[in-house]
Design a protein around this motif. Structure first.
Motif, PDB file in Angstrom:
ATOM      1  N   ALA A  13      83.782   7.864 -39.355  1.00 52.34           N
ATOM      2  CA  ALA A  13      82.796   6.873 -39.804  1.00 52.34           C
ATOM      3  C   ALA A  13      82.042   7.357 -41.032  1.00 52.34           C
ATOM      4  O   ALA A  13      81.812   6.587 -41.979  1.00 52.34           O
ATOM      5  CB  ALA A  13      81.827   6.554 -38.667  1.00 52.34           C
ATOM      6  N   ALA A  14      81.661   8.639 -41.047  1.00 53.51           N
ATOM      7  CA  ALA A  14      80.933   9.191 -42.195  1.00 53.51           C
ATOM      8  C   ALA A  14      81.803   9.179 -43.449  1.00 53.51           C
ATOM      9  O   ALA A  14      81.335   8.812 -44.539  1.00 53.51           O
ATOM     10  CB  ALA A  14      80.461  10.608 -41.885  1.00 53.51           C
ATOM     11  N   LEU A  15      83.053   9.568 -43.303  1.00 54.71           N
ATOM     12  CA  LEU A  15      83.965   9.549 -44.450  1.00 54.71           C
ATOM     13  C   LEU A  15      84.156   8.130 -44.972  1.00 54.71           C
ATOM     14  O   LEU A  15      84.160   7.895 -46.182  1.00 54.71           O
ATOM     15  CB  LEU A  15      85.312  10.165 -44.076  1.00 54.71           C
ATOM     16  N   ALA A  16      84.282   7.168 -44.073  1.00 56.63           N
ATOM     17  CA  ALA A  16      84.434   5.772 -44.490  1.00 56.63           C
ATOM     18  C   ALA A  16      83.200   5.292 -45.247  1.00 56.63           C
ATOM     19  O   ALA A  16      83.314   4.577 -46.246  1.00 56.63           O
ATOM     20  CB  ALA A  16      84.693   4.886 -43.272  1.00 56.63           C
ATOM     21  N   ALA A  17      82.012   5.695 -44.791  1.00 56.42           N
ATOM     22  CA  ALA A  17      80.774   5.302 -45.479  1.00 56.42           C
ATOM     23  C   ALA A  17      80.706   5.896 -46.880  1.00 56.42           C
ATOM     24  O   ALA A  17      80.342   5.206 -47.840  1.00 56.42           O
ATOM     25  CB  ALA A  17      79.559   5.735 -44.662  1.00 56.42           C
TER      26      ALA A  17
END
Length: 91
Positions: A61-65
């Motif tokens: 999720a952090a990488l996608a953000a």
């Protein structure tokens, strides 16, 4: 300084308001992207909710953000008809 160049340069308050608007829109878009990635990663990481690899889900999720924010630098359709951050800053 001629009149034409005065009209072409954006005022500092306009460029700041554009950057603030971009920041808000990019943050909302990144949060939505992170939520979508987390929801997609949960069933991939485990068969049951008790065995979910939460570090994997949160990392995804952090990488996608981050990727969403980087993509938003090129422009967001909801801010000044898709102007890039460079155009909003007036450079």
């Amino acid at each position: 300084m001629d009149t034409m160049s005065q009209q072409a340069a954006p005022s500092p308050s306009r460029s700041m308001s554009g950057i603030v608007e971009w920041s808000k829109a990019a943050t909302v878009r990144a949060a939505k992207t992170a939520a979508q990635a987390a929801v997609a990663a949960v069933p991939v990481s485990a068969a049951t909710i008790g065995t979910v690899d939460w570090p994997l889900v949160s990392g995804t999720a952090a990488l996608a953000a981050v990727m969403s924010l980087l993509t938003s630098i090129a422009g967001l359709p909801e801010v000044d008809s898709g102007a890039s951050i460079k155009q909003l800053a007036g450079k």
